[in-house]
Design an enzyme around this catalytic site. Structure first.
Site, PDB file in Angstrom:
ATOM      1  N   ARG A  53       0.855  -1.192   0.000  1.00  0.00           N
ATOM      2  CA  ARG A  53       0.000   0.000   0.000  1.00  0.00           C
ATOM      3  C   ARG A  53       0.890   1.242   0.000  1.00  0.00           C
ATOM      4  O   ARG A  53       2.100   1.149   0.120  1.00  0.00           O
ATOM      5  CB  ARG A  53      -0.993   0.015   1.170  1.00  0.00           C
ATOM      6  CG  ARG A  53      -0.645  -0.724   2.400  1.00  0.00           C
ATOM      7  CD  ARG A  53       0.137  -0.011   3.468  1.00  0.00           C
ATOM      8  NE  ARG A  53      -0.030   1.399   3.532  1.00  0.00           N
ATOM      9  CZ  ARG A  53       0.952   2.218   3.808  1.00  0.00           C
ATOM     10  NH1 ARG A  53       2.183   1.771   4.002  1.00  0.00           N
ATOM     11  NH2 ARG A  53       0.766   3.512   3.895  1.00  0.00           N
ATOM     12  N   GLY A  54       0.225   2.420  -0.135  1.00  0.00           N
ATOM     13  CA  GLY A  54       0.990   3.649  -0.280  1.00  0.00           C
ATOM     14  C   GLY A  54       1.164   3.926  -1.771  1.00  0.00           C
ATOM     15  O   GLY A  54       1.517   3.015  -2.540  1.00  0.00           O
ATOM     16  N   ALA A  55       0.910   5.184  -2.173  1.00  0.00           N
ATOM     17  CA  ALA A  55       0.804   5.466  -3.612  1.00  0.00           C
ATOM     18  C   ALA A  55       2.020   5.040  -4.445  1.00  0.00           C
ATOM     19  O   ALA A  55       1.870   4.326  -5.456  1.00  0.00           O
ATOM     20  CB  ALA A  55       0.489   6.945  -3.813  1.00  0.00           C
ATOM     21  N   GLN A 207      -2.106   2.769  10.089  1.00  0.00           N
ATOM     22  CA  GLN A 207      -0.827   2.737   9.362  1.00  0.00           C
ATOM     23  C   GLN A 207       0.257   3.551  10.093  1.00  0.00           C
ATOM     24  O   GLN A 207       1.441   3.282   9.952  1.00  0.00           O
ATOM     25  CB  GLN A 207      -0.986   3.283   7.937  1.00  0.00           C
ATOM     26  CG  GLN A 207      -1.743   2.371   6.988  1.00  0.00           C
ATOM     27  CD  GLN A 207      -3.213   2.718   6.911  1.00  0.00           C
ATOM     28  OE1 GLN A 207      -3.788   3.200   7.891  1.00  0.00           O
ATOM     29  NE2 GLN A 207      -3.844   2.474   5.780  1.00  0.00           N
ATOM     30  N   ASP A 248      -1.748  10.661  -2.039  1.00  0.00           N
ATOM     31  CA  ASP A 248      -2.067   9.577  -2.983  1.00  0.00           C
ATOM     32  C   ASP A 248      -2.399  10.110  -4.369  1.00  0.00           C
ATOM     33  O   ASP A 248      -2.303   9.383  -5.365  1.00  0.00           O
ATOM     34  CB  ASP A 248      -3.222   8.740  -2.444  1.00  0.00           C
ATOM     35  CG  ASP A 248      -2.817   8.124  -1.119  1.00  0.00           C
ATOM     36  OD1 ASP A 248      -2.927   8.809  -0.089  1.00  0.00           O
ATOM     37  OD2 ASP A 248      -2.346   6.979  -1.123  1.00  0.00           O
ATOM     38  N   ASN A 258      -5.176  12.600   0.588  1.00  0.00           N
ATOM     39  CA  ASN A 258      -4.307  11.782   1.440  1.00  0.00           C
ATOM     40  C   ASN A 258      -5.188  11.036   2.434  1.00  0.00           C
ATOM     41  O   ASN A 258      -6.424  11.214   2.461  1.00  0.00           O
ATOM     42  CB  ASN A 258      -3.283  12.658   2.167  1.00  0.00           C
ATOM     43  CG  ASN A 258      -2.171  11.836   2.795  1.00  0.00           C
ATOM     44  OD1 ASN A 258      -1.593  10.967   2.137  1.00  0.00           O
ATOM     45  ND2 ASN A 258      -1.861  12.071   4.059  1.00  0.00           N
ATOM     46  N   LYS A 259      -4.562  10.197   3.240  1.00  0.00           N
ATOM     47  CA  LYS A 259      -5.306   9.339   4.179  1.00  0.00           C
ATOM     48  C   LYS A 259      -6.322  10.142   4.992  1.00  0.00           C
ATOM     49  O   LYS A 259      -6.055  11.263   5.417  1.00  0.00           O
ATOM     50  CB  LYS A 259      -4.298   8.644   5.098  1.00  0.00           C
ATOM     51  CG  LYS A 259      -4.875   7.666   6.087  1.00  0.00           C
ATOM     52  CD  LYS A 259      -5.750   6.601   5.478  1.00  0.00           C
ATOM     53  CE  LYS A 259      -5.028   5.743   4.466  1.00  0.00           C
ATOM     54  NZ  LYS A 259      -5.952   4.825   3.737  1.00  0.00           N
TER      55      LYS A 259
END
Ligand code: MRU
Length: 366
Positions: A53-55, A207, A248, A258-259
């Protein structure tokens, strides 16, 4: 869990063609498990389930998924039709991080430039490795540019550490190497500037508490995990010198997805005159999207909100239900912070304002 010498969350198997290895991020920080991906479906599932995960890592994973697609093509060979179908399925794995489509499309372009079957596996391998390495280099450069910002805060009052708040995980686990938001922090730590990181736990999937805290601990960077609602209070007390988060997808006008929860941190930062920076490689800029309102926001299984996972007193990983059995829940994975709340974007080319003018000044040809 003991220390690791790993610095990347994805790599091709060193001896077996057609196998890609990843860190299973769902199990960190208590278990470090390496998974083998054999098929394009394995890779899609890994992206969908946040195993990776993570862009920037989602982009690299998409690239390696295209390599696996070439390695597992059906009898008829590595045809354009097969690769196009795989490309579309990969792009549908998650909606918000623009790196996913960016990387998959680059690989598809490479397929079209490589005569049918001839060397398509090697071409996919080379392109995936190139994208992975290029993301790592971009993150390293982000670290150098962000270091200047941390240094200038420190130089003004060298008697205490620079307190940086971050949200979610935009570290090496999310970004192939170095991280985006964490790259300046690691660079400052290495340069001997005392830093301390406030780590938002980042519900629902934690996360921050699970991954960022683990990464920083491995690197020996002082940090403190805080509940997501604590940042504003710390800012009011003067205990946050700057915020650095990842993204992201950033529109070409500087709106930032973003998150979930990032927007609230940006509002609190604005109200308290705390600089709010977003660190990103150019692969996270959506050159076709003008405003944040257009960004597709992922909604996920509400069970991610209803349950929390952690280690119990016997060292076993447990998943427990928090709200009443029958209370409904809602799980947005991202939110959008408008450009006007962003002090600056830290990119591989330097720091710019969160505006079309600022972004184009650094990336005139994109
Ligand atoms: O849902 P995730 O874990 O893939 O979310 C991605 C993130 O960790 C963040 O939003 C991050 O800050 C940007 S990606 C470097």
């Amino acid at each position: 869990m003991s220390g690791t010498s790993l610095t990347r969350p994805i790599w091709p198997h060193p001896t077996r063609e057609g196998v890609v290895q990843v860190i299973d991020q769902r199990l960190l920080p208590h278990t470090l498990k390496i998974l083998d991906l054999h098929t394009v479906e394995d890779a899609i599932e890994a992206i969908r389930t946040l195993t990776v995960r993570g862009a920037p890592l989602i982009g690299a994973s998409a690239a390696w998924a295209m390599y696996l697609a070439a390695c597992t093509a059906p009898e008829g060979g590595i045809t354009d039709a097969w690769m196009e179908d795989c490309c579309e399925r990969i792009k549908a794995a998650r909606p918000t991080a623009v790196n996913l489509a960016w990387a998959a499309d680059l690989l598809m372009e490479k397929v079209r430039l490589t005569p049918a079957n001839e060397n398509r596996i090697q071409a996919m391998y080379a392109e995936a490795a190139m994208i992975t390495d290029a993301e790592a280099s971009r993150c390293q450069a982000i670290g150098e540019h962000g270091l200047c910002l941390i240094r200038s805060i420190y130089d003004k009052r060298p008697q205490k550490p620079v307190h940086i708040l971050t949200h979610c995980n935009a570290g090496w686990l999310a970004c192939v190497e170095y991280g985006t938001a964490t790259a300046p922090i690691y660079a400052a730590h290495r340069a001997g500037i005392p830093v301390h990181v406030w780590v938002d736990e980042t519900r629902p999937l934690n996360q921050g508490a699970r991954l960022t805290a683990w990464e920083l601990g491995q690197a020996g960077v002082p940090h403190t995990v805080i509940a997501d609602n604590t940042g504003g209070h710390l800012m009011q007390r003067g205990e946050v010198d700057m915020v650095i988060v990842g993204t992201d997808r950033t529109t070409y006008t500087g709106d930032v997805a973003n998150k979930i929860g990032t927007y609230l941190k940006a509002l609190a930062a604005k109200d308290n005159n705390v600089p709010f920076y977003v660190a990103l490689p150019s692969s996270t800029i959506d050159w076709k999207m003008k405003t944040g309102a257009e960004i597709p926001i992922e909604t996920r299984n509400p069970d991610e909100v209803r349950y929390v996972q952690g280690k119990d007193g016997d060292g076993k990983i447990q998943r427990v239900l928090v709200p009443p059995e029958d209370s409904p829940a809602l799980d947005f994975a991202f939110d959008v912070t408008p450009a006007r709340l962003v002090t600056g974007l830290i990119t591989e080319k330097g720091v710019c304002s969160a505006s079309e003018e600022g972004i184009r000044s650094l990336f005139p040809s994109l």
